[in-house]
Design a protein around this motif. Structure first.
Motif, mmCIF file in Angstrom:
data_model
loop_
_atom_site.group_PDB
_atom_site.id
_atom_site.type_symbol
_atom_site.label_atom_id
_atom_site.label_comp_id
_atom_site.label_asym_id
_atom_site.label_seq_id
_atom_site.Cartn_x
_atom_site.Cartn_y
_atom_site.Cartn_z
ATOM 1 N N THR A 122 0.594 -1.240 0.046
ATOM 2 C CA THR A 122 0.342 0.371 -0.105
ATOM 3 C C THR A 122 1.192 1.408 -0.140
ATOM 4 O O THR A 122 1.591 1.610 0.835
ATOM 5 C CB THR A 122 -0.957 0.298 1.012
ATOM 6 O OG1 THR A 122 -1.660 -1.129 0.938
ATOM 7 C CG2 THR A 122 -2.469 1.316 1.524
ATOM 8 N N VAL A 123 0.963 1.868 -0.603
ATOM 9 C CA VAL A 123 1.347 3.081 -1.086
ATOM 10 C C VAL A 123 0.020 4.284 -0.994
ATOM 11 O O VAL A 123 -0.575 4.331 -1.168
ATOM 12 C CB VAL A 123 1.774 3.301 -2.620
ATOM 13 C CG1 VAL A 123 2.534 5.194 -2.638
ATOM 14 C CG2 VAL A 123 3.129 2.366 -2.777
ATOM 15 N N THR A 124 0.541 5.839 0.081
ATOM 16 C CA THR A 124 -0.326 6.613 0.533
ATOM 17 C C THR A 124 0.592 8.301 -0.238
ATOM 18 O O THR A 124 1.957 8.161 0.315
ATOM 19 C CB THR A 124 -0.339 7.001 1.926
ATOM 20 O OG1 THR A 124 -0.298 5.552 2.742
ATOM 21 C CG2 THR A 124 -0.843 7.554 1.945
ATOM 22 N N ALA A 125 -0.011 8.439 -0.870
ATOM 23 C CA ALA A 125 0.639 10.004 -1.146
ATOM 24 C C ALA A 125 1.081 11.356 -0.376
ATOM 25 O O ALA A 125 0.276 11.002 0.274
ATOM 26 C CB ALA A 125 -0.215 10.228 -2.620
ATOM 27 N N PRO A 126 1.736 11.647 -0.036
ATOM 28 C CA PRO A 126 1.623 12.889 0.515
ATOM 29 C C PRO A 126 0.140 13.755 0.828
ATOM 30 O O PRO A 126 0.138 13.720 -0.839
ATOM 31 C CB PRO A 126 3.045 13.646 1.162
ATOM 32 C CG PRO A 126 3.114 13.301 -1.063
ATOM 33 C CD PRO A 126 2.866 11.736 -1.276
ATOM 34 N N THR A 127 0.088 14.569 1.808
ATOM 35 C CA THR A 127 -0.672 15.468 1.187
ATOM 36 C C THR A 127 -0.262 16.753 0.902
ATOM 37 O O THR A 127 1.075 17.159 1.343
ATOM 38 C CB THR A 127 -0.968 15.656 2.949
ATOM 39 O OG1 THR A 127 -2.093 14.842 3.455
ATOM 40 C CG2 THR A 127 -2.297 16.885 2.245
ATOM 41 N N ILE A 128 -0.909 17.776 -0.230
ATOM 42 C CA ILE A 128 -0.533 19.179 -0.847
ATOM 43 C C ILE A 128 -0.407 20.587 -0.116
ATOM 44 O O ILE A 128 -1.893 20.339 0.093
ATOM 45 C CB ILE A 128 -0.373 18.509 -2.375
ATOM 46 C CG1 ILE A 128 0.795 17.479 -2.913
ATOM 47 C CG2 ILE A 128 0.171 20.132 -2.840
ATOM 48 C CD1 ILE A 128 -0.094 17.534 -4.144
ATOM 49 N N ASP A 129 -0.030 20.530 0.572
ATOM 50 C CA ASP A 129 -0.223 22.190 1.179
ATOM 51 C C ASP A 129 -0.273 23.400 0.419
ATOM 52 O O ASP A 129 -0.009 23.702 -0.737
ATOM 53 C CB ASP A 129 0.984 22.625 2.073
ATOM 54 C CG ASP A 129 0.985 23.944 2.856
ATOM 55 O OD1 ASP A 129 -0.221 23.735 2.882
ATOM 56 O OD2 ASP A 129 2.021 24.383 3.156
ATOM 57 N N THR A 130 -1.778 23.416 0.338
ATOM 58 C CA THR A 130 -2.495 24.727 -0.279
ATOM 59 C C THR A 130 -2.905 25.263 -0.347
ATOM 60 O O THR A 130 -3.134 26.280 -0.779
ATOM 61 C CB THR A 130 -3.517 23.123 -1.356
ATOM 62 O OG1 THR A 130 -4.932 23.033 -0.428
ATOM 63 C CG2 THR A 130 -3.044 22.392 -2.432
ATOM 64 N N THR A 131 -2.788 25.653 1.063
ATOM 65 C CA THR A 131 -2.830 26.444 2.202
ATOM 66 C C THR A 131 -1.507 28.289 1.915
ATOM 67 O O THR A 131 -0.558 27.637 2.347
ATOM 68 C CB THR A 131 -3.155 26.365 3.486
ATOM 69 O OG1 THR A 131 -3.536 25.518 3.674
ATOM 70 C CG2 THR A 131 -3.303 27.739 4.291
ATOM 71 N N PRO A 132 -1.835 29.249 1.207
ATOM 72 C CA PRO A 132 -1.048 30.306 1.174
ATOM 73 C C PRO A 132 -0.628 30.325 2.694
ATOM 74 O O PRO A 132 -1.679 30.530 3.551
ATOM 75 C CB PRO A 132 -1.687 31.757 0.102
ATOM 76 C CG PRO A 132 -3.224 31.155 0.847
ATOM 77 C CD PRO A 132 -3.337 29.624 0.898
#
Length: 75
Positions: A7-17
């Protein structure tokens, strides 16, 4: 031979400026201190867009920039 599935989990992308940085010019016009996003690069540029200096904000977001020559507010 076939291995078990992984199982591979992608990292959460920080979209908050980040919040707008704060800055204060010292009375002698030679130093700027302030707060910015931790680890961000803080740059000071002249009216023509030329970089005068830059620094990386520390882990708390604090920074201190020593200017190459004294400035006045609004310069």
């Amino acid at each position: 031979n076939t291995s078990p599935a992984a199982t591979v989990t992608a990292p959460t992308i920080d979209t908050t400026p980040p919040a707008e940085p704060t800055a204060t010019l010292s009375e002698d016009g030679k130093t700027i201190t302030g707060k910015a996003e931790a680890g961000s690069t803080v740059s000071v540029k002249d009216d023509a867009g030329n970089e005068l200096t830059h620094v990386i904000a520390d882990k708390d977001g604090s920074f201190t920039l020593n200017l190459p020559s004294a400035q006045t507010n609004g310069q």
